[in-house]
Design an enzyme around this catalytic site. Structure first.
Site, PDB file in Angstrom:
ATOM      1  N   ALA A 134      46.519  32.380  30.334  1.00  0.00           N
ATOM      2  CA  ALA A 134      46.136  33.682  30.681  1.00  0.00           C
ATOM      3  C   ALA A 134      46.784  34.658  29.949  1.00  0.00           C
ATOM      4  CB  ALA A 134      45.459  34.365  31.858  1.00  0.00           C
ATOM      5  N   GLY A 169      47.653  35.641  26.667  1.00  0.00           N
ATOM      6  CA  GLY A 169      47.068  36.161  24.998  1.00  0.00           C
ATOM      7  C   GLY A 169      46.432  37.783  25.403  1.00  0.00           C
ATOM      8  N   ARG A 221      40.610  39.361  19.734  1.00  0.00           N
ATOM      9  CA  ARG A 221      39.047  39.422  18.728  1.00  0.00           C
ATOM     10  C   ARG A 221      38.044  40.488  20.030  1.00  0.00           C
ATOM     11  NH1 ARG A 221      39.225  32.976  18.132  1.00  0.00           N
ATOM     12  NH2 ARG A 221      41.260  33.827  19.410  1.00  0.00           N
ATOM     13  N   ARG A 277      22.874  57.657  47.957  1.00  0.00           N
ATOM     14  CA  ARG A 277      24.483  57.364  47.189  1.00  0.00           C
ATOM     15  C   ARG A 277      25.130  56.441  48.334  1.00  0.00           C
ATOM     16  NH1 ARG A 277      25.794  63.098  45.294  1.00  0.00           N
ATOM     17  NH2 ARG A 277      28.421  62.211  45.177  1.00  0.00           N
ATOM     18  N   ALA A 319       8.861  76.446  56.785  1.00  0.00           N
ATOM     19  CA  ALA A 319       8.845  76.542  55.539  1.00  0.00           C
ATOM     20  C   ALA A 319       9.497  77.824  54.981  1.00  0.00           C
ATOM     21  CB  ALA A 319       7.231  76.334  54.906  1.00  0.00           C
ATOM     22  N   ARG A 363      12.782  84.218  57.575  1.00  0.00           N
ATOM     23  CA  ARG A 363      12.194  84.355  55.535  1.00  0.00           C
ATOM     24  C   ARG A 363      11.685  85.796  55.659  1.00  0.00           C
ATOM     25  NH1 ARG A 363       7.328  79.825  56.673  1.00  0.00           N
ATOM     26  NH2 ARG A 363       6.628  81.363  57.987  1.00  0.00           N
TER      27      ARG A 363
HETATM   28  C1  UD1 Z   1      41.560  27.492  22.336  1.00  0.00           C
HETATM   29  C2  UD1 Z   1      41.831  25.083  21.791  1.00  0.00           C
HETATM   30  C3  UD1 Z   1      40.930  24.918  21.325  1.00  0.00           C
HETATM   31  C4  UD1 Z   1      39.805  25.085  22.241  1.00  0.00           C
HETATM   32  C5  UD1 Z   1      39.428  25.963  22.650  1.00  0.00           C
HETATM   33  C6  UD1 Z   1      38.366  26.182  24.125  1.00  0.00           C
HETATM   34  C7  UD1 Z   1      44.535  26.080  21.540  1.00  0.00           C
HETATM   35  C8  UD1 Z   1      45.544  25.590  19.805  1.00  0.00           C
HETATM   36  N1  UD1 Z   1      43.219  25.819  20.375  1.00  0.00           N
HETATM   37  O1  UD1 Z   1      41.374  27.940  20.955  1.00  0.00           O
HETATM   38  O2  UD1 Z   1      41.453  23.771  20.850  1.00  0.00           O
HETATM   39  O3  UD1 Z   1      38.320  24.427  21.450  1.00  0.00           O
HETATM   40  O4  UD1 Z   1      40.583  27.361  22.872  1.00  0.00           O
HETATM   41  O5  UD1 Z   1      38.410  27.611  24.018  1.00  0.00           O
HETATM   42  O6  UD1 Z   1      44.825  25.652  22.768  1.00  0.00           O
HETATM   43  N2  UD1 Z   1      46.771  31.959  25.372  1.00  0.00           N
HETATM   44  C9  UD1 Z   1      48.769  31.905  26.055  1.00  0.00           C
HETATM   45  N3  UD1 Z   1      49.247  32.170  25.681  1.00  0.00           N
HETATM   46  C10 UD1 Z   1      49.278  32.216  23.903  1.00  0.00           C
HETATM   47  C11 UD1 Z   1      47.712  31.970  23.209  1.00  0.00           C
HETATM   48  C12 UD1 Z   1      47.116  31.843  23.830  1.00  0.00           C
HETATM   49  O7  UD1 Z   1      48.084  32.039  27.397  1.00  0.00           O
HETATM   50  O8  UD1 Z   1      50.299  32.690  23.088  1.00  0.00           O
HETATM   51  C13 UD1 Z   1      46.108  31.470  26.110  1.00  0.00           C
HETATM   52  C14 UD1 Z   1      44.562  33.080  26.531  1.00  0.00           C
HETATM   53  O9  UD1 Z   1      45.322  33.669  27.023  1.00  0.00           O
HETATM   54  C15 UD1 Z   1      43.403  31.731  26.168  1.00  0.00           C
HETATM   55  C16 UD1 Z   1      44.213  30.509  26.233  1.00  0.00           C
HETATM   56  O10 UD1 Z   1      45.513  29.784  26.173  1.00  0.00           O
HETATM   57  O11 UD1 Z   1      42.977  32.426  27.819  1.00  0.00           O
HETATM   58  C17 UD1 Z   1      43.425  30.215  24.566  1.00  0.00           C
HETATM   59  O12 UD1 Z   1      43.659  30.420  23.611  1.00  0.00           O
HETATM   60  P1  UD1 Z   1      42.759  31.585  22.550  1.00  0.00           P
HETATM   61  O13 UD1 Z   1      43.864  32.378  21.567  1.00  0.00           O
HETATM   62  O14 UD1 Z   1      42.085  31.793  23.194  1.00  0.00           O
HETATM   63  O15 UD1 Z   1      42.720  30.029  21.763  1.00  0.00           O
HETATM   64  P2  UD1 Z   1      41.088  29.216  21.007  1.00  0.00           P
HETATM   65  O16 UD1 Z   1      41.454  29.732  19.713  1.00  0.00           O
HETATM   66  O17 UD1 Z   1      39.912  30.357  21.832  1.00  0.00           O
HETATM   67 CA    CA Z   2      39.803  31.046  22.992  1.00  0.00          CA
END
Ligand code: UD1
Ligand code: CA
Length: 462
Positions: free
Chosen positions: A17, A19, A23, A348, A438, A455
């Protein structure tokens, strides 16, 4: 036996988690974006816990403090007592690097299940079957895969002539022949730690972003004589990942559909599933009917034989049996049995209404208790009031609870009758069985059974 030895043979779950989720085009970390009323990471955390592993690790990086705090809050809210270990990935160098950084946490264990925090549709059943397949086939790694109509964006599963899994190719580095394969990687895997550790040593930076792909470890494991297996789920929906807002909306729809199906099977009538949204934690009793355009959010519990909607929003509320809520907005409130609300009412937080009470059109209720059989039928504001049973509040009567600085209480005794267009200037107490004429503006307490008229007398001038 010391702790390290005990942990051997057990399973660790690792959730990626860290990343940024570029996007998503967002200032909020991707895994904290909501689907089905919960952050997407929540669903993976819940599966991780249900596997009863020796430990759960969560790799954080981008906005790590925020993700950590939210993870602990999610765990607390569903009663996960198992310790969660956070691993900080220093730089976002890819999923492979995220696992490398986690090795100090993982290496006490024999086996590791790895899942991505952005795949909230995964089911416990599939992850369980993935582990079972791994145990039975005794390979070094097992992947959860699915065949999907449009494999765009996913890692493709490359199999050999005998159907054996050879490697996973990421789209950014795939040849057109590889890209045409429609069996894809879900991002959930089980690894034997020894094979994972030696395989990770062999992977390097790849693709346009020079990332370490975790998926490259498959080929490295095979190169050392290891075997890779796959458990292919027939439910393609569940492996969908969320990388952008469009995919977020698709996952939202799938989760909602699942929730509605579960409710319908358990005896709830949903007139129009297309326009009904129900969050993951909502509970609804049998024979309740939900009309179109209804949204049920958060920790909401609905009783049996209720009629909700059309066009009603209920959030973090408890609704008793046989209640009716039409065209209304209810947040943080409790409606007791056989109470009816709406059309066009706003209830509320901290309001407790009923049983058998009636809140009618264009009425707002805030932090008030309205007792058994009492009626506030038209155009009222009731704030900070304690209204006993069998009270009738006339059209347009309001509590004036705010003096510009503080809020004050209004108390109304049982069987009192408040005439139309009355202003009750709080703090004020209306006695049991009292009547207020009233148009009165009441500034002083009214004794039990008394009639208050406050009133100006009518003057007809000609
Ligand atoms: C990834 C897989 C792909 C798969 C897809 C499924 C890789 C290289 N590719 O691609 O084969 O089909 O998921 O959804 O793994 N993350 C980190 N650190 C980083 C980069 C990513 O913790 O440096 C985590 C992200 O938070 C995410 C997961 O790894 O939860 C996948 O990364 P993401 O960049 O979403 O990979 P995809 O391109 O979706
Ligand atoms: Ca992904």
């Amino acid at each position: 036996m010391n702790n390290a030895k005990k942990a051997k043979g057990q399973l660790a779950v690792l959730i990626l988690a860290a990343g940024q989720g570029m996007r998503m085009e967002s200032s909020i970390p991707k895994v904290l974006h909501h689907v089905g009323g919960r952050p997407m990471l929540f669903y993976i955390l819940r599966i991780a816990n249900a596997l009863k592993p020796g430990a759960i690790g969560v790799v954080v990086g981008h906005e790590s403090d925020q993700v950590k705090a939210a993870t602990l809050e999610m765990a607390r809210s569903v009663g996960i007592t198992r310790a969660i270990c956070f691993i900080t990935q220093k730089k976002p160098l890819g999923s492979g690097n995220a696992v490398v950084e986690s090795l100090p946490f993982l290496k006490k264990f024999k086996t590791a299940a790895v899942m991505c925090g952005d795949t909230p549709l995964l089911t416990y059943e599939s992850i369980y079957n993935l582990l079972l397949t791994h145990d039975q086939l005794k390979g070094q790694a097992t992947l959860l895969t699915a065949r999907i109509a449009n494999p765009k964006g996913y890692g493709r599963i490359i199999r050999g002539a005998l159907g054996e899994v050879q490697r996973v190719v990421e789209e950014s580095v795939a040849t057109s022949k590889e890209a045409a394969v429609n069996e894809v990687n879900s991002g959930a895997y089980v690894f034997e730690l020894e094979a994972l550790i030696s395989g990770l040593k062999k992977i390097g930076a790849k693709g346009p972003k020079k990332e370490h792909f975790l998926t490259d470890v498959m080929e490295a494991i095979r190169a050392k004589g290891g075997r890779i297996h796959a458990y292919a789920t027939s439910n393609a929906d569940e492996i969908q990942g969320i990388n952008n807002r469009f995919q977020l909306s698709i996952s939202e729809r799938v989760l909602n559909k699942r929730m509605l199906e579960r409710l319908m099977i358990s005896g709830v009538t949903i007139r129009d599933p297309q326009t009904t949204q129900v969050d993951a934690d909502v509970e609804i009793g049998q024979d309740t009917v939900i009309y179109p355009g209804t949204i049920l959010r958060g920790h909401t519990k609905i009783g049996r034989l209720c009629r909700l909607g059309p066009f009603t929003h209920i959030e973090n509320s408890l609704i008793g049996n046989e209640c009716e809520v039409r065209y209304s907005y209810v947040v943080g409130a409790r409606l007791l049995e056989k109470t009816s609300v709406g059309p066009f009412a706003h209830i509320r937080p901290d309001s407790i209404i009923g049983p058998r009470a009636r809140i009618g059109n264009f009425t707002e209720v805030k932090a008030s208790k309205i007792g058994f059989g009492s009626k506030v039928n038209h155009l009222s504001y009731i704030g900070d009031a304690d209204i006993a049973e069998d009270v009738n509040i006339g059209a347009g009567a309001i509590t004036c609870n705010y003096d510009g600085r503080e809020k004050h209480q209004t108390t109304i005794g049982a069987k009192a009758f408040i005439g139309s267009n009355v202003n009750l200037i709080a703090p004020v107490r209306i006695g049991r069985g009292a009547k207020v004429a009233a148009g009165s503006t009441v500034t002083e307490d009214v004794p039990d059974e008394a009639l208050a008229i406050a009133r100006a007398r009518q003057v007809n001038k000609t």
